[in-house]
Design an enzyme around this catalytic site. Structure first.
Site, PDB file in Angstrom:
ATOM      1  N   CYS A 443       0.838  -1.199   0.000  1.00  0.00           N
ATOM      2  CA  CYS A 443       0.000   0.000   0.000  1.00  0.00           C
ATOM      3  C   CYS A 443       0.875   1.252   0.000  1.00  0.00           C
ATOM      4  O   CYS A 443       1.734   1.400   0.865  1.00  0.00           O
ATOM      5  CB  CYS A 443      -0.918  -0.004   1.224  1.00  0.00           C
ATOM      6  N   ASN A 545       0.852  -8.728 -11.308  1.00  0.00           N
ATOM      7  CA  ASN A 545      -0.230  -7.752 -11.186  1.00  0.00           C
ATOM      8  C   ASN A 545       0.156  -6.458 -11.885  1.00  0.00           C
ATOM      9  O   ASN A 545       1.242  -5.949 -11.691  1.00  0.00           O
ATOM     10  CB  ASN A 545      -0.508  -7.502  -9.694  1.00  0.00           C
ATOM     11  N   GLY A 546      -0.781  -5.937 -12.710  1.00  0.00           N
ATOM     12  CA  GLY A 546      -0.563  -4.643 -13.321  1.00  0.00           C
ATOM     13  C   GLY A 546      -0.971  -4.560 -14.776  1.00  0.00           C
ATOM     14  O   GLY A 546      -0.440  -5.283 -15.625  1.00  0.00           O
ATOM     15  N   ASP A 547      -1.962  -3.729 -15.079  1.00  0.00           N
ATOM     16  CA  ASP A 547      -2.320  -3.333 -16.446  1.00  0.00           C
ATOM     17  C   ASP A 547      -2.942  -4.436 -17.297  1.00  0.00           C
ATOM     18  O   ASP A 547      -2.915  -4.345 -18.528  1.00  0.00           O
ATOM     19  CB  ASP A 547      -1.090  -2.775 -17.187  1.00  0.00           C
ATOM     20  N   ARG A 571      -7.758  -2.922 -11.885  1.00  0.00           N
ATOM     21  CA  ARG A 571      -8.492  -1.882 -12.610  1.00  0.00           C
ATOM     22  C   ARG A 571      -9.225  -2.426 -13.827  1.00  0.00           C
ATOM     23  O   ARG A 571     -10.289  -1.933 -14.194  1.00  0.00           O
ATOM     24  CB  ARG A 571      -7.525  -0.767 -13.035  1.00  0.00           C
TER      25      ARG A 571
END
Length: 705
Positions: A443, A545-547, A571
């Site tokens: 975080c 993790n990511g995009d 997302r």
């Protein structure tokens, strides 16, 4: 919790007026549409990270008014004033004044006594004149809003509705309500509630944690925990001088601010900080509670040093109750050689499973149910702060709620110290039905990092080791970890410790391919994620993790690195939750506006079941629906694109949809999001306004257009 992952829409204009006599350089000439607008070629747009929408669907961007800009500037100043629905300023009120107003509002006719609402009998309330709610049945009926269309979702799911006349679907109740013996309980398919007996022990600071204490002693952390904590507090703790959770990481942490306040009791409340919870020697008195007030965020953070209970602090009347609670756990004196080795635990195989990231506020239980319907395999609750759980805060425990459809479910916690984590995991395992516990060490928001939690732990590998080790030694559930590549940009360090994380006791580690300092300034670094996955031992599963925004992204990452267990989707699921269907069916789904609207209908139905079908539940569902709509408008239908598939970093231009509803869903105006919500939940109350919890100028102001 993200730092505005969406770009500035005002800077993403992709159409320009045709000027007579002007020349366009380059080999490819831009095409023009019937509106006299010209567009760059798809290749040029993609190079600029602008979505290449077909030219016939483009339209000029809506004009921004000066009043909008002014209202946005005013909303930034949270320390001095708040914005009323009319855009005027008002002084901040004292806690006493706010409490008085809340009590007066409770006594108003719109807040009918729940017992009276259920039975229709004023004499049914056991508190009579001392009841804090109104008993004016006729006045309540006179001011009650018109019932909503459709069936009562609570009545349909449970066979009865505990809200009675207060239900916004009361006219659809097909039988008289029972005479009122609900005993405060509802038949529901949700579990993981905190029992009142345990909550009272937590409130009184009299809960025992024998497993956690035994693990701390086994790792040699019992005696030194207080000294370490005090030293770290002086160096790192400081004052909380941060933005609320709207500047954090949604990929496994927080996408939007978790500060919907007291109006949303059953879900995420304001951004919380992990306090300092210590382990003390049995001969040391527990310190007193300290209260700090965060001026910037308006948070009251109670930091409790010492949830441990010493003999002199336990009243005789509480001893038996505590023994009843912990009678089935291992006493501190138990031989540690009898405990399971991490490799002997029941582990979870994440390989090739579709993993929905824990998303604060928007990743609530109704949203997770929607994603389950659309194909996700693994779900995880919103990030919960350890200290708030140990204090028995009902709003924090609500984040651990689980629906029966979530067949592989975990909870995510965030804390700064081994003793805090150990006690939290013991309490969760005792009170909740879960499959794994995820520890957030990624975080990025200041309010968490300044307390030594979240991505601050990446600078302290020994404390990471102690946290994972003590958590794994305390509970039998698998422990997973969520990290970023590093704290500082350009100083990646996860690769140097990933070989040891399996021996610490972690079952899996999720790596978000960005540093804490980077936030969303660049695309995720998947090459580094692959590097870490190849260095990880066979006993440690690595999740990337990511995009990820299409099945093509998913396939490419899995093909590039066979050592990668799976990919976490964050997302991408917020913007188009049917991404899980696309991955499983290996296709681009050109979903229609009607199909998208049906998904929103499902969310509303699940939300009313979860938050309630009375006026308060309806408005809570509306708020969370609007938070979600502040992401879904970024989706561009497949049939409108010149290049497939859409990338997560593409900025959508202003465009027309293939029908009126699709055009409405593409709007970046909060006023249009409210229109969509009204189609599902009826008219908004007088004075209603909405601003997404993440800061971005990609939407209209708090004045909603």
């Amino acid at each position: 919790m993200s730092e505005s992952p969406r770009p500035d829409m005002d800077e993403s204009v992709t159409v320009t007026k045709t000027v007579p006599g002007s020349e366009v350089s380059g080999e490819q000439q831009p095409s023009s549409n019937s509106n006299g607008l010209t567009q760059q070629t798809p290749e040029q747009l993609v190079a600029r990270a602008i979505a290449p929408v077909k030219v016939e669907f483009l339209r000029p961007p809506p004009a921004r008014t000066s009043s909008t800009t002014q209202a946005e500037d005013v909303s930034e100043d949270k320390d001095k004033a708040s914005v009323q629905s009319g855009g005027l300023l008002k002084e901040k009120k004292s806690k006493r004044q706010l409490k008085r107003e809340r009590r007066q509002e409770q006594k108003s006719a719109k807040n009918i006594c729940p017992e009276v609402a259920k039975t229709g009998d004023i004499s049914s309330c056991p508190y009579k004149d001392k009841c804090r709610f109104s008993h004016d049945f006729e006045a309540f009926k006179a001011q009650k809003p018109t019932d909503l269309e459709g069936e009562c979702p609570v009545f349909k799911a449970e066979g009865s509705c505990p809200y009675g006349l207060a239900c916004r679907f009361s006219s659809t109740h097909t039988e008289d309500m029972p005479s009122g013996n609900f005993n405060g309980r509802r038949k529901t398919s949700e579990i993981n509630g905190l029992s009142k007996d345990v909550q009272k022990l937590l409130w009184k600071n009299k809960m025992r944690f024998p497993k956690a204490d035994a693990s701390l002693r086994a790792l040699g952390l019992w005696e030194s925990s207080k000294l370490k904590r005090n030293d770290l507090e002086d160096k790192e703790g400081g004052n909380i001088d941060s933005n609320n959770c709207h500047n954090a990481d949604n990929n496994g942490c927080c996408e939007v601010s978790n500060d919907l306040g007291s109006n949303l009791e059953s879900s995420a409340e304001d951004s919380k900080v992990d306090g300092i919870d210590g382990n003390l020697d049995s001969g040391s008195p527990c310190p007193q509670k300290r209260r700090k007030t965060e001026e910037n965020s308006g948070l009251n953070v109670e930091e409790n040093e010492g949830t441990c209970v010493t003999d002199q602090n336990i009243g005789k009347s509480c001893i038996q109750a505590e023994l009843d609670v912990v009678s089935d756990v291992i006493p501190p004196e138990t031989d540690q050689s009898m405990k399971l080795h991490p490799r002997e635990k029941k582990l979870i195989d994440f390989r090739d499973k579709l993993y929905l990231a824990p998303l604060t506020t928007v990743g609530n239980l109704p949203f997770r149910r929607v994603c389950k319907v659309l194909g996700t395999d693994v779900t995880c609750g919103e990030m919960a702060m350890c200290t708030n759980l140990l204090q028995g805060q009902a709003s924090e425990w609500a984040l651990l709620r689980r629906h029966s459809s979530e067949d592989l479910f975990g909870v995510q916690i965030c804390g700064a110290y081994p003793d805090t984590i150990a006690r939290t995991v013991e309490l969760i395992e005792q009170e909740c039905a879960i499959d794994f516990i995820d520890i957030n060490m990624g975080c990025p928001i200041d309010i968490v990092v300044n307390k030594g939690a979240g991505s601050a732990l990446l600078t302290k590998p020994m404390r990471m080791k102690n946290i994972v080790g003590v958590a794994s030694g305390t509970v039998e559930k698998p422990i997973t970890v969520k990290v970023r590549t590093a704290y500082f940009e350009g100083k990646n360090r996860v690769d140097s410790i990933i070989a040891d994380m399996g021996s610490w006791g972690a079952n899996a580690v999720t790596i978000h391919g960005r540093s804490r300092q980077q936030r969303y300034s660049k695309l995720a670094d998947w090459d580094y994620v692959y590097q870490c996955a190849r260095k990880a031992p066979n006993t440690l599963q690595v999740v990337g993790n990511g995009d990820i925004f299409s099945f093509v992204d998913w396939n490419n990452h899995k093909a590039e690195c066979s050592e990668l267990a799976t990919c976490m989707i964050a997302r991408g699921a917020l913007i188009k939750p049917w991404i899980f269907t696309e991955i499983k069916e290996q296709r681009h789904w050109d979903i229609s506006s009607g199909e998208r609207f049906n998904i929103l209908k499902d969310f509303v139905h699940f939300g009313l079941e979860h938050w309630g079908s009375d006026t308060k539940g309806v408005e809570t569902t509306r708020r969370f629906l609007l938070e979600w709509l502040s992401y879904t408008f970024r989706y561009i239908p497949v049939g409108l694109l010149d290049v497939i598939s859409q990338r997560l970093n593409w900025r959508p231009p202003s465009y027309y949809g293939r029908d009126d509803l699709e055009t409405l869903m593409a709007s970046d105006s909060a006023a249009d999001w409210i229109r969509i919500a009204e189609m599902l939940l009826g008219k908004v109350p007088d004075g209603f306004s909405f601003t997404p919890k993440h800061k971005s100028n990609a939407y209209d102001s708090a004045q909603n257009g």
